[in-house]
Motif scaffolding. Structure first.
Motif, mmCIF file in Angstrom:
data_model
loop_
_atom_site.group_PDB
_atom_site.id
_atom_site.type_symbol
_atom_site.label_atom_id
_atom_site.label_comp_id
_atom_site.label_asym_id
_atom_site.label_seq_id
_atom_site.Cartn_x
_atom_site.Cartn_y
_atom_site.Cartn_z
ATOM 1 N N ARG A 1 5.105 -9.460 -6.880
ATOM 2 C CA ARG A 1 5.721 -9.560 -5.555
ATOM 3 C C ARG A 1 6.069 -8.171 -5.014
ATOM 4 N N ALA A 2 6.582 -7.307 -5.871
ATOM 5 C CA ALA A 2 6.908 -5.952 -5.426
ATOM 6 C C ALA A 2 5.642 -5.207 -4.996
ATOM 7 N N TYR A 3 4.560 -5.418 -5.716
ATOM 8 C CA TYR A 3 3.283 -4.793 -5.361
ATOM 9 C C TYR A 3 2.780 -5.293 -4.010
ATOM 10 N N GLN A 4 2.874 -6.579 -3.773
ATOM 11 C CA GLN A 4 2.439 -7.128 -2.490
ATOM 12 C C GLN A 4 3.302 -6.607 -1.348
ATOM 13 N N ASP A 5 4.615 -6.593 -1.556
ATOM 14 C CA ASP A 5 5.523 -6.098 -0.521
ATOM 15 C C ASP A 5 5.277 -4.617 -0.248
ATOM 16 N N PHE A 6 5.038 -3.843 -1.296
ATOM 17 C CA PHE A 6 4.811 -2.409 -1.135
ATOM 18 C C PHE A 6 3.532 -2.155 -0.348
ATOM 19 N N THR A 7 2.480 -2.913 -0.634
ATOM 20 C CA THR A 7 1.215 -2.737 0.079
ATOM 21 C C THR A 7 1.396 -2.992 1.572
ATOM 22 N N VAL A 8 2.109 -4.049 1.915
ATOM 23 C CA VAL A 8 2.377 -4.357 3.322
ATOM 24 C C VAL A 8 3.212 -3.245 3.961
ATOM 25 N N ALA A 9 4.217 -2.751 3.228
ATOM 26 C CA ALA A 9 5.079 -1.691 3.762
ATOM 27 C C ALA A 9 4.308 -0.390 3.951
ATOM 28 N N ARG B 1 2.260 -0.707 7.039
ATOM 29 C CA ARG B 1 3.130 -0.623 8.213
ATOM 30 C C ARG B 1 3.531 0.823 8.495
ATOM 31 N N PRO C 1 -0.511 -9.507 2.402
ATOM 32 C CA PRO C 1 -0.239 -9.213 0.990
ATOM 33 C C PRO C 1 -1.518 -9.416 0.177
ATOM 34 N N SER D 1 0.296 -3.653 -10.155
ATOM 35 C CA SER D 1 1.603 -4.102 -10.648
ATOM 36 C C SER D 1 1.596 -4.206 -12.167
#
Length: 407
Positions: A224-232, A235, A243, A258
């Motif tokens: 989840r942290a990897y998916q959120d980081f990729t989106v961030a 952005r 994601p 991850s």
């Protein structure tokens, strides 16, 4: 509307060394320029108005490295979207950043490290020779004073850690930059592994200049942290992405993945994504398009360091059944490949490196020039073959390598 509106220059940028002027005196600017400044060390100054859809450019004096922030004061009479870009001399590579203006005056502070690549080959800030602004719609724009300020145009550890929002451990060598929020990852072991991967890539592709900066790999603490980081990260570049559903993703040359306790420190996706980032830094081929060459090289390295027991049976099945492979005309045209066809891309790369080593420098140069790894137009001029002959050679060589009992 005047879609071909184009000023040759609208400002000159400060030189990298304050107070040092151009050796030839005043900066030469074409007569189509709205204003001539006195020297290369002069600040950006003055005003220009444009009321059309089009673009404006300025030349950049040589040796302007060491600058990392572009400041501009812009006034617009209506909402309008601008693209601020840095371009290489041939116009086929560059960086850009979207800026949405509101009516009135705005002070823009644009860090160069958050500009993203234009379509085409991967750009290098040190090769950029002009800055431009493109208007996506008609507007009356007034450009006031601006400046290039000191800084780095390259993402740093602090930038990546800030996006993660959690403390990250960091280990770096001249060739690898490793960051992770996974407490159980053995950074020394992983750094040594990635050094070996980089050495293997350099041995496979000796005609490429090794990356000039450490290649980054970011290992987030969980999926989840990897998916959120990729989106961030997308952005932060002014882009939007979903994601990722894959175990790894390489965005703008930053390898992302991850931690998975079952795999531990030497997870195959770390090797795969690092290979993507290394190849992008060395070849100027974009890392995030999922094409045959990027995925073929990354899969080749992944299999070398993490052998897959069922690979031979997958390959033999793909050769035997056309439904389990892509036609080479589709595989090799630069499109994004599904993961289940990476074996096919890898075997094509294996064939090229084994049978056409002398042609590989010219092939990489031809593909890097456009940033699109479409092999088809280079079969004749570079490889001196045609698609039917190449496909026959691929099938025969791959069948030989993966015959029962061969591995």
């Amino acid at each position: 509307m005047h879609p071909h509106l184009r000023f040759t220059a609208f400002f000159a940028l400060a030189s990298a060394s304050p107070g040092v002027t151009d050796d030839h005196g005043p900066v030469a600017v074409p007569t189509t320029c709205w204003r001539a400044l006195e020297s290369a060390s002069a600040p950006i100054a003055g005003r220009v108005e444009a009321e059309a859809e089009g673009s404006i450019e300025c030349a950049v004096p040589a040796h302007w490295d060491g600058r990392g922030l572009l400041r501009l004061h812009v006034t617009s009479d209506r909402p309008v979207t601008l693209e601020v870009a840095g371009m290489e001399p041939d116009g086929k590579a560059g960086f850009w950043r979207r800026v949405d203006l509101v009516p009135g005056g705005q002070d823009l502070a644009l860090p160069l490290r958050w500009f993203r690549w234009r379509d085409g080959r991967v750009a290098r800030w040190e090769a950029v020779d002009r800055i431009g602004i493109r208007f996506r719609g008609p507007a009356s724009i007034v450009l006031g004073e601006g400046a290039l300020e000191a800084g780095s145009p390259v993402l740093g550890v602090a930038d990546l850690e800030a996006l993660a929002g959690v403390p990250m451990r960091h280990l770096e060598s001249p060739r690898v930059c490793l960051l992770t929020s996974a407490p159980d990852a053995d950074l020394d072991q992983l750094l040594a592994h990635l050094e070996a991967v980089g050495a293997a890539l350099a041995a496979d592709l000796p005609f490429l200049e090794p990356p000039s900066r450490p290649v980054p790999l970011v290992v987030l603490g969980d999926r989840r942290a990897y998916q959120d980081f990729t989106v961030a990260l997308a952005r932060a570049y002014g882009a939007v992405t979903d994601p990722p559903s894959t175990d790894g993703f390489t965005l703008q040359g930053v390898a992302l993945t991850s931690w998975d306790r079952a795999w531990g420190t030497l997870r195959p996706s770390y090797t795969h994504e690092f290979a993507h980032a290394w190849l992008t830094a060395a070849s100027a081929l974009p890392s995030d398009r999922g094409d045959w060459f990027q995925e073929g090289i990354a899969s080749r390295l992944q299999i070398r360091f993490h052998p897959q027991d069922d690979l031979a049976s997958i390959v033999r099945d793909g050769l035997a059944d056309p439904a389990h492979r892509l036609p080479l005309a589709e595989l090799l045209d630069g499109r994004r490949l599904p993961g289940k066809r990476y074996w096919q891309a890898m075997t094509v790369v294996d064939l090229l490196l084994a049978t056409q080593p002398d042609a590989m420098p010219a092939l990489l140069h031809a593909m890097s020039a456009t940033g699109r790894p479409d092999l088809l137009p280079h079969l004749g001029p570079v490889l001196h073959t045609d698609l039917a002959t190449f496909e026959t050679a691929w099938k025969e060589e791959t069948a030989r390598r993966y015959a029962a009992g061969a591995r």
